[in-house]
Design a protein around this motif. Structure first.
Motif, PDB file in Angstrom:
ATOM      1  N   VAL A  82       0.825  -1.213   0.000  1.00 25.46           N
ATOM      2  CA  VAL A  82       0.000   0.000   0.000  1.00 25.46           C
ATOM      3  C   VAL A  82       0.865   1.271   0.000  1.00 25.46           C
ATOM      4  CG1 VAL A  82      -1.841  -1.199   1.229  1.00 25.46           C
ATOM      5  CG2 VAL A  82      -0.252   0.232   2.513  1.00 25.46           C
ATOM      6  N   LEU A  83       2.184   1.109  -0.042  1.00 29.84           N
ATOM      7  CA  LEU A  83       3.062   2.288  -0.032  1.00 29.84           C
ATOM      8  C   LEU A  83       2.736   3.269  -1.153  1.00 29.84           C
ATOM      9  CD1 LEU A  83       5.481   3.868   1.081  1.00 29.84           C
ATOM     10  CD2 LEU A  83       6.961   2.488  -0.398  1.00 29.84           C
ATOM     11  N   PRO A  84       2.555   2.827  -2.420  1.00 26.22           N
ATOM     12  CA  PRO A  84       2.229   3.817  -3.465  1.00 26.22           C
ATOM     13  C   PRO A  84       0.952   4.587  -3.164  1.00 26.22           C
ATOM     14  CG  PRO A  84       2.937   1.742  -4.462  1.00 26.22           C
ATOM     15  CD  PRO A  84       2.775   1.482  -2.992  1.00 26.22           C
ATOM     16  N   GLU A  85      -0.053   3.914  -2.588  1.00 26.50           N
ATOM     17  CA  GLU A  85      -1.300   4.607  -2.254  1.00 26.50           C
ATOM     18  C   GLU A  85      -1.046   5.644  -1.156  1.00 26.50           C
ATOM     19  OE1 GLU A  85      -5.953   3.491  -1.260  1.00 26.50           O
ATOM     20  OE2 GLU A  85      -4.373   2.094  -0.645  1.00 26.50           O
ATOM     21  N   TRP A  86      -0.250   5.284  -0.146  1.00 27.83           N
ATOM     22  CA  TRP A  86       0.064   6.248   0.915  1.00 27.83           C
ATOM     23  C   TRP A  86       0.788   7.450   0.325  1.00 27.83           C
ATOM     24  CZ3 TRP A  86       3.705   9.220   3.082  1.00 27.83           C
ATOM     25  CH2 TRP A  86       3.479   9.710   4.373  1.00 27.83           C
ATOM     26  N   LEU A  87       1.771   7.204  -0.523  1.00 28.69           N
ATOM     27  CA  LEU A  87       2.548   8.299  -1.105  1.00 28.69           C
ATOM     28  C   LEU A  87       1.669   9.220  -1.947  1.00 28.69           C
ATOM     29  CD1 LEU A  87       5.756   6.350  -2.191  1.00 28.69           C
ATOM     30  CD2 LEU A  87       5.505   7.838  -0.197  1.00 28.69           C
ATOM     31  N   ALA A  88       0.796   8.630  -2.764  1.00 25.86           N
ATOM     32  CA  ALA A  88      -0.071   9.443  -3.617  1.00 25.86           C
ATOM     33  C   ALA A  88      -1.010  10.303  -2.776  1.00 25.86           C
ATOM     34  CB  ALA A  88      -0.866   8.545  -4.567  1.00 25.86           C
ATOM     35  N   ALA A  89      -1.598   9.696  -1.732  1.00 30.90           N
ATOM     36  CA  ALA A  89      -2.520  10.444  -0.879  1.00 30.90           C
ATOM     37  C   ALA A  89      -1.782  11.540  -0.111  1.00 30.90           C
ATOM     38  CB  ALA A  89      -3.227   9.494   0.077  1.00 30.90           C
ATOM     39  N   ALA A  90      -0.583  11.243   0.367  1.00 28.61           N
ATOM     40  CA  ALA A  90       0.193  12.233   1.114  1.00 28.61           C
ATOM     41  C   ALA A  90       0.636  13.377   0.202  1.00 28.61           C
ATOM     42  CB  ALA A  90       1.400  11.568   1.764  1.00 28.61           C
ATOM     43  N   ALA A  91       1.066  13.039  -1.020  1.00 29.86           N
ATOM     44  CA  ALA A  91       1.504  14.079  -1.954  1.00 29.86           C
ATOM     45  C   ALA A  91       0.356  15.022  -2.291  1.00 29.86           C
ATOM     46  CB  ALA A  91       2.060  13.448  -3.223  1.00 29.86           C
ATOM     47  N   ALA A  92      -0.872  14.491  -2.355  1.00 28.67           N
ATOM     48  CA  ALA A  92      -2.033  15.325  -2.670  1.00 28.67           C
ATOM     49  C   ALA A  92      -2.294  16.370  -1.588  1.00 28.67           C
ATOM     50  CB  ALA A  92      -3.269  14.448  -2.865  1.00 28.67           C
ATOM     51  N   THR A  93      -1.807  16.139  -0.378  1.00 28.49           N
ATOM     52  CA  THR A  93      -1.993  17.108   0.702  1.00 28.49           C
ATOM     53  C   THR A  93      -0.984  18.248   0.626  1.00 28.49           C
ATOM     54  OG1 THR A  93      -0.476  16.055   2.293  1.00 28.49           O
ATOM     55  CG2 THR A  93      -2.747  15.214   2.203  1.00 28.49           C
ATOM     56  N   GLY A  94       0.069  18.091  -0.181  1.00 28.56           N
ATOM     57  CA  GLY A  94       1.096  19.115  -0.286  1.00 28.56           C
ATOM     58  C   GLY A  94       2.085  19.115   0.858  1.00 28.56           C
ATOM     59  N   ARG A  95       2.041  18.092   1.709  1.00 28.98           N
ATOM     60  CA  ARG A  95       2.965  18.029   2.830  1.00 28.98           C
ATOM     61  C   ARG A  95       4.199  17.213   2.453  1.00 28.98           C
ATOM     62  NH1 ARG A  95      -0.591  17.674   8.400  1.00 28.98           N
ATOM     63  NH2 ARG A  95      -2.007  19.415   7.929  1.00 28.98           N
ATOM     64  N   ARG A  96       5.102  17.044   3.412  1.00 28.55           N
ATOM     65  CA  ARG A  96       6.328  16.290   3.175  1.00 28.55           C
ATOM     66  C   ARG A  96       6.445  15.173   4.202  1.00 28.55           C
ATOM     67  NH1 ARG A  96       9.926  17.842   7.136  1.00 28.55           N
ATOM     68  NH2 ARG A  96       9.405  19.828   8.157  1.00 28.55           N
ATOM     69  N   VAL A  97       7.360  14.239   3.934  1.00 26.05           N
ATOM     70  CA  VAL A  97       7.591  13.144   4.870  1.00 26.05           C
ATOM     71  C   VAL A  97       8.636  13.571   5.892  1.00 26.05           C
ATOM     72  CG1 VAL A  97       6.983  11.353   3.215  1.00 26.05           C
ATOM     73  CG2 VAL A  97       9.351  12.138   3.366  1.00 26.05           C
ATOM     74  N   PRO A  98       8.677  12.919   7.047  1.00 26.60           N
ATOM     75  CA  PRO A  98       9.720  13.241   8.029  1.00 26.60           C
ATOM     76  C   PRO A  98      11.091  12.865   7.490  1.00 26.60           C
ATOM     77  CG  PRO A  98       8.443  11.325   8.725  1.00 26.60           C
ATOM     78  CD  PRO A  98       7.736  11.901   7.547  1.00 26.60           C
ATOM     79  N   PRO A  99      12.130  13.598   7.872  1.00 29.17           N
ATOM     80  CA  PRO A  99      13.450  13.395   7.248  1.00 29.17           C
ATOM     81  C   PRO A  99      14.059  12.028   7.493  1.00 29.17           C
ATOM     82  CG  PRO A  99      13.588  14.911   9.111  1.00 29.17           C
ATOM     83  CD  PRO A  99      12.138  14.713   8.840  1.00 29.17           C
ATOM     84  N   GLN A 100      13.710  11.363   8.598  1.00 33.19           N
ATOM     85  CA  GLN A 100      14.377  10.096   8.898  1.00 33.19           C
ATOM     86  C   GLN A 100      14.032   8.980   7.913  1.00 33.19           C
ATOM     87  OE1 GLN A 100      12.310  11.711  10.921  1.00 33.19           O
ATOM     88  NE2 GLN A 100      10.818  10.366  11.904  1.00 33.19           N
ATOM     89  N   VAL A 101      12.933   9.122   7.154  1.00 36.20           N
ATOM     90  CA  VAL A 101      12.562   8.066   6.203  1.00 36.20           C
ATOM     91  C   VAL A 101      13.074   8.362   4.799  1.00 36.20           C
ATOM     92  CG1 VAL A 101      10.491   7.494   7.534  1.00 36.20           C
ATOM     93  CG2 VAL A 101      10.332   9.103   5.623  1.00 36.20           C
ATOM     94  N   LEU A 102      13.697   9.526   4.603  1.00 39.01           N
ATOM     95  CA  LEU A 102      14.116   9.906   3.255  1.00 39.01           C
ATOM     96  C   LEU A 102      15.081   8.914   2.607  1.00 39.01           C
ATOM     97  CD1 LEU A 102      14.468  13.783   3.546  1.00 39.01           C
ATOM     98  CD2 LEU A 102      12.888  12.515   2.090  1.00 39.01           C
ATOM     99  N   PRO A 103      16.143   8.451   3.288  1.00 39.27           N
ATOM    100  CA  PRO A 103      17.058   7.528   2.605  1.00 39.27           C
ATOM    101  C   PRO A 103      16.357   6.276   2.070  1.00 39.27           C
ATOM    102  CG  PRO A 103      18.084   8.388   4.587  1.00 39.27           C
ATOM    103  CD  PRO A 103      16.648   8.843   4.622  1.00 39.27           C
ATOM    104  N   GLU A 104      15.483   5.700   2.878  1.00 39.80           N
ATOM    105  CA  GLU A 104      14.804   4.479   2.424  1.00 39.80           C
ATOM    106  C   GLU A 104      13.861   4.777   1.265  1.00 39.80           C
ATOM    107  OE1 GLU A 104      12.356   0.628   4.206  1.00 39.80           O
ATOM    108  OE2 GLU A 104      13.008   2.238   5.543  1.00 39.80           O
ATOM    109  N   LEU A 105      13.123   5.872   1.337  1.00 36.14           N
ATOM    110  CA  LEU A 105      12.208   6.212   0.251  1.00 36.14           C
ATOM    111  C   LEU A 105      12.962   6.548  -1.031  1.00 36.14           C
ATOM    112  CD1 LEU A 105       9.444   8.383   1.966  1.00 36.14           C
ATOM    113  CD2 LEU A 105       9.208   6.101   0.991  1.00 36.14           C
ATOM    114  N   LEU A 106      14.084   7.254  -0.911  1.00 35.85           N
ATOM    115  CA  LEU A 106      14.859   7.585  -2.105  1.00 35.85           C
ATOM    116  C   LEU A 106      15.465   6.337  -2.731  1.00 35.85           C
ATOM    117  CD1 LEU A 106      16.563  10.882  -0.893  1.00 35.85           C
ATOM    118  CD2 LEU A 106      14.655  10.632  -2.495  1.00 35.85           C
ATOM    119  N   ASP A 107      15.862   5.380  -1.912  1.00 35.43           N
ATOM    120  CA  ASP A 107      16.333   4.101  -2.447  1.00 35.43           C
ATOM    121  C   ASP A 107      15.218   3.390  -3.209  1.00 35.43           C
ATOM    122  OD1 ASP A 107      18.974   4.206  -1.676  1.00 35.43           O
ATOM    123  OD2 ASP A 107      18.667   3.125   0.208  1.00 35.43           O
ATOM    124  N   LYS A 108      13.995   3.426  -2.657  1.00 30.80           N
ATOM    125  CA  LYS A 108      12.873   2.781  -3.333  1.00 30.80           C
ATOM    126  C   LYS A 108      12.567   3.480  -4.648  1.00 30.80           C
ATOM    127  CE  LYS A 108      10.543   0.809   0.718  1.00 30.80           C
ATOM    128  NZ  LYS A 108      10.687  -0.589   0.271  1.00 30.80           N
TER     129      LYS A 108
END
Length: 442
Positions: A82-108
């Protein structure tokens, strides 16, 4: 090589009997290896200068604590699909993710291109700062950031043009025309398909001129768009070619594929070189049929015998229905050959109806999974009920055959319909997980 490392290597080579060593040789060697690999002095550090500018301050608010915690759970292995669904819904809010998850998300994102547009929004300014430092993450620098047309990245300019096209198609085309000669071939290939939104005959002269572009991807994009305009000059030329290839004689369709692929055909999007295993004439025939206006034929021809070249003609009609987004032909062709691409051509309500009927009549197999993959999400009540009924039915006879279908049901049914899934193993929990996920992001 440091003196310390030289000492360890020497003791190891000659043996501690001949060269006594005071301490744990192997343990100290392991520590020294790590130190040598991680302890390199960065350029400029010796002079006391900072080697990397600090990350800029963020401008956007981060997602809430509950949403961030759920993202961490997903990244930790809880319902990872469900990660793509979470990302799409979160991006629609115009907000950002917390910095500690950035390395893993950028790898994905480096492995999965489909989530990159969402990461362009969610990574924030720190994400771009990281992407500039790591070549594996540099893809992020091409995704939208919210800047304007003149100053933005490639992704920003695509996003700006797409947004303008939705609001004012004429202004968007003029903007692209004015910048066309200055754009790189790569940018022209990325920007031209955005004219798909609001496409009309007003775009035809510009698209016709793009057929002469040096870049093959640009010519293909222009030809695809012109194929959707049955009044275009390209459509007229393709209709003439198709009429020479197919004719109805009594109760059969007689087919004569093109004998050659000339330069005018290549200009109109016909690719001369066939894929491996496909004959040239078969390849040219399929492409001519796919770019000819479907209105020159009737769906009744699907029941007409084609003694020769039948597979190529029908494949061409399938491609034509997808390119021209013709729901009448898509529905008729789906009845003959259920394909996800055809289902995706239909309006969402019709997709639900057609897919639900297919599920009720068809056994659980790979084809069902592929067809359902083309249905618009989230699944409405009709399709949800058909899939859940199929799961309950097959759970009695073939429970080993349900894992993928059950997973798709949990991931794609509208989570507000979770009450329909009561008693279906594994599905209600995932639906509630997604419902809570959406509530947190709202």
């Amino acid at each position: 090589m440091t003196d310390r490392w030289a000492e360890l290597v020497s003791a190891a080579l000659v043996g501690t009997d001949r060269r006594p060593y005071d301490g744990d040789l192997l343990g100290d060697a392991a520590v020294e290896v790590v130190r040598l690999r991680a302890g390199q002095v960065a350029p400029g550090a010796a002079a006391g200068r900072p080697t990397v500018a600090p990350a800029p301050a963020e401008e956007r608010e981060a997602v809430g604590r509950a949403a961030a915690a759920r993202l961490a759970r997903i990244l930790g292995g809880e319902h990872p699909r469900v990660l793509p669904e979470w990302l799409a819904a979160a991006a629609a809010t115009g907000r950002r993710v917390p910095p500690q998850v950035l390395p893993e998300l950028l790898d994905k994102g480096a492995r999965d291109r489909s989530i990159r547009p969402q990461l362009g929004v969610l990574a924030g300014r720190r994400g771009r700062w990281l992407a500039a430092l790591n070549p594996s993450w540099s893809y992020l620098l091409e995704e939208p950031t919210g800047e304007i047309w003149e100053l933005g990245s490639q992704g920003d300019r695509r996003a700006y043009l797409a947004d303008l096209r939705g609001k004012d198609p004429e202004a968007a085309r003029r903007l692209l025309e004015e910048a066309w000669e200055k754009e790189t071939p790569d940018d022209r290939a990325r920007l031209l398909p955005l004219l798909d939104e609001g496409l009309s005959m007003a775009d035809e002269p510009f698209l016709e001129s793009a057929l002469d572009d040096r870049r093959r991807e640009v010519r293909q994009a222009a030809a695809d768009l012109l194929t959707r305009l049955p009044e275009s000059r390209l459509a007229g030329r393709m209709a003439d070619r198709a009429a020479r290839c197919l004719r109805v004689e009594g109760a059969t369709i007689v087919v004569e594929p093109p004998a050659a692929c000339d330069r005018s055909m290549e200009r109109d999007g016909i690719r001369a070189r066939p894929p491996r295993g496909t004959g040239e004439r078969a390849w040219w025939l399929q492409q001519v049929v796919s770019r000819a206006p479907l209105r020159m034929w009737s769906t009744a021809l699907l029941r007409t015998k084609i003694p020769d070249w039948a597979r190529e003609v029908r494949s061409g009609w399938v491609r034509a229905a997808v390119l021209q987004r013709d729901p009448v032909w898509a529905r008729a062709l789906f009845a003959c050959d259920p394909l996800a691409d055809l289902l995706a051509v239909l309006p969402p309500v019709d997709q639900d109806e057609v897919a639900a009927d297919f599920v009720r009549r068809h056994g659980v197999d790979g084809q069902m999974i592929m067809v359902l993959g083309g249905a618009a999400t989230p699944w409405r009540q009709g399709l949800a009920q058909a899939v859940l009924s199929k799961i309950r039915q097959v759970a009695v006879t073939q429970p080993w055959n349900l894992s993928e279908l059950s997973a798709m049901a949990g991931e794609r049914i509208d989570p507000s319909l979770h009450f329909l899934a009561e008693g279906v193993e594994g599905v209600p929990g995932l639906l509630r997980f997604r419902a809570d996920m959406m509530k947190e992001l709202r």
